[in-house]
Design a protein around this motif. Structure first.
Motif, mmCIF file in Angstrom:
data_model
loop_
_atom_site.group_PDB
_atom_site.id
_atom_site.type_symbol
_atom_site.label_atom_id
_atom_site.label_comp_id
_atom_site.label_asym_id
_atom_site.label_seq_id
_atom_site.Cartn_x
_atom_site.Cartn_y
_atom_site.Cartn_z
ATOM 1 N N PHE A 1 0.853 -1.190 0.000
ATOM 2 C CA PHE A 1 0.000 0.000 0.000
ATOM 3 C C PHE A 1 0.881 1.229 0.000
ATOM 4 O O PHE A 1 2.016 1.208 0.462
ATOM 5 N N PHE A 2 0.344 2.286 -0.605
ATOM 6 C CA PHE A 2 1.050 3.545 -0.742
ATOM 7 C C PHE A 2 0.306 4.608 0.059
ATOM 8 O O PHE A 2 -0.919 4.673 0.003
ATOM 9 N N TYR A 3 1.054 5.441 0.772
ATOM 10 C CA TYR A 3 0.474 6.588 1.476
ATOM 11 C C TYR A 3 1.172 7.833 0.945
ATOM 12 O O TYR A 3 2.392 7.975 1.081
ATOM 13 N N VAL A 4 0.412 8.711 0.304
ATOM 14 C CA VAL A 4 0.994 9.915 -0.292
ATOM 15 C C VAL A 4 1.302 10.925 0.810
ATOM 16 O O VAL A 4 0.410 11.361 1.537
ATOM 17 N N LEU A 5 2.582 11.276 0.908
ATOM 18 C CA LEU A 5 3.054 12.203 1.930
ATOM 19 C C LEU A 5 3.023 13.659 1.475
ATOM 20 O O LEU A 5 2.761 14.560 2.271
ATOM 21 N N GLU A 6 3.308 13.857 0.185
ATOM 22 C CA GLU A 6 3.465 15.226 -0.315
ATOM 23 C C GLU A 6 3.227 15.253 -1.817
ATOM 24 O O GLU A 6 3.663 14.353 -2.538
ATOM 25 N N GLY A 7 2.549 16.283 -2.280
ATOM 26 C CA GLY A 7 2.371 16.486 -3.707
ATOM 27 C C GLY A 7 1.261 15.663 -4.322
ATOM 28 O O GLY A 7 0.423 15.084 -3.631
ATOM 29 N N THR A 8 1.286 15.621 -5.646
ATOM 30 C CA THR A 8 0.302 14.873 -6.427
ATOM 31 C C THR A 8 1.052 13.986 -7.410
ATOM 32 O O THR A 8 1.973 14.444 -8.085
ATOM 33 N N GLY A 9 0.647 12.729 -7.464
ATOM 34 C CA GLY A 9 1.274 11.781 -8.389
ATOM 35 C C GLY A 9 0.219 11.009 -9.145
ATOM 36 O O GLY A 9 -0.950 10.969 -8.754
ATOM 37 N N VAL A 10 0.647 10.396 -10.213
ATOM 38 C CA VAL A 10 -0.238 9.555 -11.009
ATOM 39 C C VAL A 10 0.183 8.110 -10.768
ATOM 40 O O VAL A 10 1.339 7.747 -10.988
ATOM 41 N N VAL A 11 -0.765 7.310 -10.296
ATOM 42 C CA VAL A 11 -0.496 5.902 -10.047
ATOM 43 C C VAL A 11 -1.212 5.078 -11.111
ATOM 44 O O VAL A 11 -2.338 5.392 -11.495
ATOM 45 N N GLU A 12 -0.517 4.066 -11.596
ATOM 46 C CA GLU A 12 -1.112 3.105 -12.524
ATOM 47 C C GLU A 12 -0.964 1.733 -11.899
ATOM 48 O O GLU A 12 0.136 1.325 -11.537
ATOM 49 N N GLU B 1 -4.631 -1.883 -15.379
ATOM 50 C CA GLU B 1 -5.160 -1.013 -16.430
ATOM 51 C C GLU B 1 -5.720 0.299 -15.878
ATOM 52 O O GLU B 1 -6.166 1.156 -16.641
ATOM 53 N N GLU B 2 -5.706 0.452 -14.544
ATOM 54 C CA GLU B 2 -6.269 1.655 -13.927
ATOM 55 C C GLU B 2 -5.208 2.737 -13.776
ATOM 56 O O GLU B 2 -4.046 2.452 -13.487
ATOM 57 N N ARG B 3 -5.626 3.991 -13.932
ATOM 58 C CA ARG B 3 -4.738 5.150 -13.799
ATOM 59 C C ARG B 3 -5.495 6.225 -13.039
ATOM 60 O O ARG B 3 -6.643 6.542 -13.373
ATOM 61 N N GLN B 4 -4.856 6.806 -12.018
ATOM 62 C CA GLN B 4 -5.542 7.804 -11.196
ATOM 63 C C GLN B 4 -4.535 8.809 -10.656
ATOM 64 O O GLN B 4 -3.448 8.433 -10.221
ATOM 65 N N SER B 5 -4.895 10.077 -10.645
ATOM 66 C CA SER B 5 -4.104 11.114 -9.996
ATOM 67 C C SER B 5 -4.519 11.160 -8.527
ATOM 68 O O SER B 5 -5.715 11.193 -8.221
ATOM 69 N N VAL B 6 -3.536 11.130 -7.625
ATOM 70 C CA VAL B 6 -3.841 11.148 -6.185
ATOM 71 C C VAL B 6 -2.936 12.138 -5.481
ATOM 72 O O VAL B 6 -1.800 12.386 -5.898
ATOM 73 N N GLY B 7 -3.458 12.697 -4.398
ATOM 74 C CA GLY B 7 -2.722 13.698 -3.648
ATOM 75 C C GLY B 7 -2.495 13.307 -2.206
ATOM 76 O O GLY B 7 -2.831 12.202 -1.773
ATOM 77 N N ARG B 8 -1.949 14.247 -1.483
ATOM 78 C CA ARG B 8 -1.557 14.084 -0.086
ATOM 79 C C ARG B 8 -2.665 13.448 0.756
ATOM 80 O O ARG B 8 -3.841 13.739 0.581
ATOM 81 N N ASP B 9 -2.233 12.578 1.659
ATOM 82 C CA ASP B 9 -3.100 11.866 2.603
ATOM 83 C C ASP B 9 -4.025 10.854 1.933
ATOM 84 O O ASP B 9 -5.039 10.467 2.503
ATOM 85 N N SER B 10 -3.657 10.412 0.736
ATOM 86 C CA SER B 10 -4.395 9.342 0.069
ATOM 87 C C SER B 10 -3.670 8.024 0.287
ATOM 88 O O SER B 10 -2.439 7.976 0.307
ATOM 89 N N VAL B 11 -4.446 6.950 0.445
ATOM 90 C CA VAL B 11 -3.895 5.600 0.561
ATOM 91 C C VAL B 11 -4.357 4.805 -0.651
ATOM 92 O O VAL B 11 -5.537 4.811 -0.987
#
Length: 114
Positions: A52-63, A66-76
């Motif tokens: 599992f990933f926990y976004v600490l800072e900024g915005t990233g695109v996770v793939e 076949e799924e792709r989503q932009s996620v930001g801080r405090d997202s798991v």
């Protein structure tokens, strides 16, 4: 009590050529912090364990698959074993994510980002 200051850790060599710092390792769990500068990304890869990933800072695109989503801080974000995944920083700011590998859920320990 053990306290680890992530900023004081050295980045470990990895196949993605990005800043990866090992912050925790135990028989059943491992954690790293990945920092992606603008324009950097991980190579799409598969891990043999659930992550599992926990976004600490900024915005990233996770793939994941076949799924792709932009996620930001405090997202798991959950990523199951054996499914190809990657992170990309398409923003103009630093992106940091905590990666937690649950080593007992898959076929074995994955050390590619450690």
């Amino acid at each position: 009590m053990k306290i680890t200051e992530v900023a004081k850790l050295e980045s470990v060599k990895n196949p993605h050529n990005v800043d990866v710092r090992k912050v925790f390792e135990a028989p059943d769990t491992a954690a790293v912090v990945i920092t992606l500068k603008p324009g950097e990304s991980l190579k799409k890869h598969v891990t043999p364990v659930d992550v599992f990933f926990y976004v600490l800072e900024g915005t990233g695109v996770v793939e994941i698959g076949e799924e792709r989503q932009s996620v930001g801080r405090d997202s798991v974000v959950e990523s199951p074993a054996m499914i190809a995944h990657t992170w990309k920083n398409e923003s103009k700011a630093v992106f940091r994510v905590l990666v937690v590998k649950m080593l007992t859920t898959g076929k074995g320990k994955d050390s590619r980002l450690l």
